[in-house]
Design an enzyme around this catalytic site. Sequence first.
Site, PDB file in Angstrom:
ATOM      1  N   LYS A 135       0.837  -1.180   0.000  1.00  0.00           N
ATOM      2  CA  LYS A 135       0.000   0.000   0.000  1.00  0.00           C
ATOM      3  C   LYS A 135       0.879   1.239   0.000  1.00  0.00           C
ATOM      4  O   LYS A 135       2.004   1.132   0.516  1.00  0.00           O
ATOM      5  CB  LYS A 135      -0.958   0.035   1.193  1.00  0.00           C
ATOM      6  CG  LYS A 135      -0.392  -0.289   2.568  1.00  0.00           C
ATOM      7  CD  LYS A 135       0.761   0.453   3.158  1.00  0.00           C
ATOM      8  CE  LYS A 135       0.677   1.908   3.401  1.00  0.00           C
ATOM      9  NZ  LYS A 135       1.927   2.474   4.017  1.00  0.00           N
ATOM     10  N   TYR A 220      -4.503   4.140   6.048  1.00  0.00           N
ATOM     11  CA  TYR A 220      -4.993   3.234   7.104  1.00  0.00           C
ATOM     12  C   TYR A 220      -6.306   3.764   7.688  1.00  0.00           C
ATOM     13  O   TYR A 220      -7.202   2.980   8.014  1.00  0.00           O
ATOM     14  CB  TYR A 220      -3.958   3.089   8.223  1.00  0.00           C
ATOM     15  CG  TYR A 220      -2.757   2.270   7.842  1.00  0.00           C
ATOM     16  CD1 TYR A 220      -2.768   0.884   7.948  1.00  0.00           C
ATOM     17  CD2 TYR A 220      -1.599   2.878   7.369  1.00  0.00           C
ATOM     18  CE1 TYR A 220      -1.662   0.119   7.592  1.00  0.00           C
ATOM     19  CE2 TYR A 220      -0.489   2.128   7.017  1.00  0.00           C
ATOM     20  CZ  TYR A 220      -0.526   0.749   7.127  1.00  0.00           C
ATOM     21  OH  TYR A 220       0.565  -0.002   6.771  1.00  0.00           O
TER      22      TYR A 220
HETATM   23  P1  NAD Z   1      12.428   1.566   2.385  1.00  0.00           P
HETATM   24  O1  NAD Z   1      12.929   2.922   2.013  1.00  0.00           O
HETATM   25  O2  NAD Z   1      12.910   0.984   3.643  1.00  0.00           O
HETATM   26  O3  NAD Z   1      12.769   0.533   1.207  1.00  0.00           O
HETATM   27  C1  NAD Z   1      12.588   0.862  -0.145  1.00  0.00           C
HETATM   28  C2  NAD Z   1      13.383  -0.092  -1.005  1.00  0.00           C
HETATM   29  O4  NAD Z   1      13.239   0.302  -2.379  1.00  0.00           O
HETATM   30  C3  NAD Z   1      14.890  -0.085  -0.697  1.00  0.00           C
HETATM   31  O5  NAD Z   1      15.381  -1.382  -0.733  1.00  0.00           O
HETATM   32  C4  NAD Z   1      15.477   0.721  -1.846  1.00  0.00           C
HETATM   33  O6  NAD Z   1      16.799   0.350  -2.151  1.00  0.00           O
HETATM   34  C5  NAD Z   1      14.530   0.358  -2.990  1.00  0.00           C
HETATM   35  N1  NAD Z   1      14.527   1.349  -4.069  1.00  0.00           N
HETATM   36  C6  NAD Z   1      14.569   1.054  -5.372  1.00  0.00           C
HETATM   37  N2  NAD Z   1      14.569   2.176  -6.113  1.00  0.00           N
HETATM   38  C7  NAD Z   1      14.525   3.202  -5.257  1.00  0.00           C
HETATM   39  C8  NAD Z   1      14.499   4.607  -5.420  1.00  0.00           C
HETATM   40  N3  NAD Z   1      14.504   5.175  -6.646  1.00  0.00           N
HETATM   41  N4  NAD Z   1      14.466   5.375  -4.327  1.00  0.00           N
HETATM   42  C9  NAD Z   1      14.413   4.834  -3.092  1.00  0.00           C
HETATM   43  N5  NAD Z   1      14.428   3.493  -2.865  1.00  0.00           N
HETATM   44  C10 NAD Z   1      14.492   2.684  -3.953  1.00  0.00           C
HETATM   45  O7  NAD Z   1      10.848   1.620   2.331  1.00  0.00           O
HETATM   46  P2  NAD Z   1       9.823   0.635   3.050  1.00  0.00           P
HETATM   47  O8  NAD Z   1       9.465   1.209   4.353  1.00  0.00           O
HETATM   48  O9  NAD Z   1      10.311  -0.759   2.985  1.00  0.00           O
HETATM   49  O10 NAD Z   1       8.532   0.835   2.095  1.00  0.00           O
HETATM   50  C11 NAD Z   1       8.414   0.187   0.855  1.00  0.00           C
HETATM   51  C12 NAD Z   1       6.924   0.052   0.504  1.00  0.00           C
HETATM   52  O11 NAD Z   1       6.286  -0.726   1.503  1.00  0.00           O
HETATM   53  C13 NAD Z   1       6.156   1.381   0.464  1.00  0.00           C
HETATM   54  O12 NAD Z   1       5.197   1.353  -0.548  1.00  0.00           O
HETATM   55  C14 NAD Z   1       5.475   1.451   1.818  1.00  0.00           C
HETATM   56  O13 NAD Z   1       4.276   2.195   1.803  1.00  0.00           O
HETATM   57  C15 NAD Z   1       5.207  -0.019   2.075  1.00  0.00           C
HETATM   58  N6  NAD Z   1       5.158  -0.322   3.526  1.00  0.00           N
HETATM   59  C16 NAD Z   1       4.087  -0.956   4.015  1.00  0.00           C
HETATM   60  C17 NAD Z   1       4.000  -1.260   5.344  1.00  0.00           C
HETATM   61  C18 NAD Z   1       2.809  -1.998   5.873  1.00  0.00           C
HETATM   62  O14 NAD Z   1       2.654  -2.063   7.102  1.00  0.00           O
HETATM   63  N7  NAD Z   1       1.985  -2.575   5.030  1.00  0.00           N
HETATM   64  C19 NAD Z   1       5.026  -0.886   6.208  1.00  0.00           C
HETATM   65  C20 NAD Z   1       6.143  -0.242   5.681  1.00  0.00           C
HETATM   66  C21 NAD Z   1       6.185   0.034   4.323  1.00  0.00           C
END
Ligand code: NAD
Length: 365
Positions: A135, A220
């Site tokens: 999401k 949410y």
């Molecule tokens: P994060 O920043 O920790 O991870 C992002 C990942 O994408 C990294 O591995 C990064 O290297 C990669 N990436 C690839 N291209 C990129 C770019 N151009 N710029 C930045 N990063 C790039 O983020 P996250 O917290 O893991 O979130 C990722 C997704 O998961 C989002 O859509 C977020 O909304 C979702 N999320 C959902 C929940 C949930 O509870 N359902 C919780 C956290 C995150």
Amino acid sequence: MSQYSRRKFLQQLGAGIILLPGVPRFVHAAVPRSDKKLGIALIGLGSYSTYELAPALLETRNCRLAGIVTGTPEKAAKWKERYKIPEKNIYNYQNFDAIADNDDIDAVYVVLPNSMHHEFTLRAAAAGKHVICEKPMAVSVTECTEMINACRKAGVRLLIGYRLHFDPYHQAAMKFRMSKEAGQLHTVDAAFAFRIGDPTQWRLKKSLAGGGPLMDLGIYCIQASRYSTGSEPLTATATIEEKTDPKKFAEVEETIRWQLEFPDSVTATSMCSYNKQANYLKLTSENGWLELQSAFSYGGISGRTNTGTLDFPHINQQALQLDGFSRCITDHLESDADGEEGRKDMKVIEAIYRSAATGMKESVK
Ligand code: NAD
């Protein structure tokens, strides 16, 4: 109960699905294990994949971590060793499309910055892989529609990472309006906010996040409003608060407040922010109320209603979600956390942003 509906009811019970009238359909994990463990490849090895999804995949019964897609070779090496992932199941963003020829991988899980969900869902569908997408599903309704159509055309499933559909406290919120004692639902109050750190992160960049806390946290509250009322909002009225840190929040809103009008005069009032603290869901009805604190967290949720405390055993939301989705895919079951559900939230998000821009009440269309 007619013979047909009785048979259907018994089949659903056998499959671990209970369809209650008006309650979103979901598959819970207290179900017999499916014969086949679905092979899942995580795309994007950031914090959610690293600290939640990969550990959850060690607990799942219906699926397993089969592959990874990452742009960072050092991460690939670490994950390969830690999770015993064969070299042939490791991809980067350039050679990802070759996953089409990999029979170990049935589904991919898109865990990338929001604006990349659309591209990788389309590429996964073209490769014939089922898609679980985080999401917000995408950054516009148009993108959501394209993702739904691409998956439909390719004959693959599209499911959205709505982990709270699998949480017993939120299942209680979904059912609250149907308890005879509660009577007609009147209001939903929801807020989700935290103080965001690193000012350089993608969540603060419009081109990658699609928006600010509304996309990330407000979704949410929108979800909770929709599943607590069991209906779709008609209108949205919203205001973006003046920024206290205009430099940090140069591209996205810092705090946004909104109200949604639902049928039967039910209203939902919400706030989300990257520079406050809040995390609750409250429902009021003719004769009762329900309240969840730490409502949107991965665990540690507490809940009360006018009739007493809600006390559910600890569960792993991500493991239940992954197992539930895997059953949906392997056993061709429906899910309410599908692409259509993601698109409905995006329609509400667009109406909220429209209202914040025009200062008018906007219809959700
Ligand atoms: P994060 O920043 O920790 O991870 C992002 C990942 O994408 C990294 O591995 C990064 O290297 C990669 N990436 C690839 N291209 C990129 C770019 N151009 N710029 C930045 N990063 C790039 O983020 P996250 O917290 O893991 O979130 C990722 C997704 O998961 C989002 O859509 C977020 O909304 C979702 N999320 C959902 C929940 C949930 O509870 N359902 C919780 C956290 C995150």
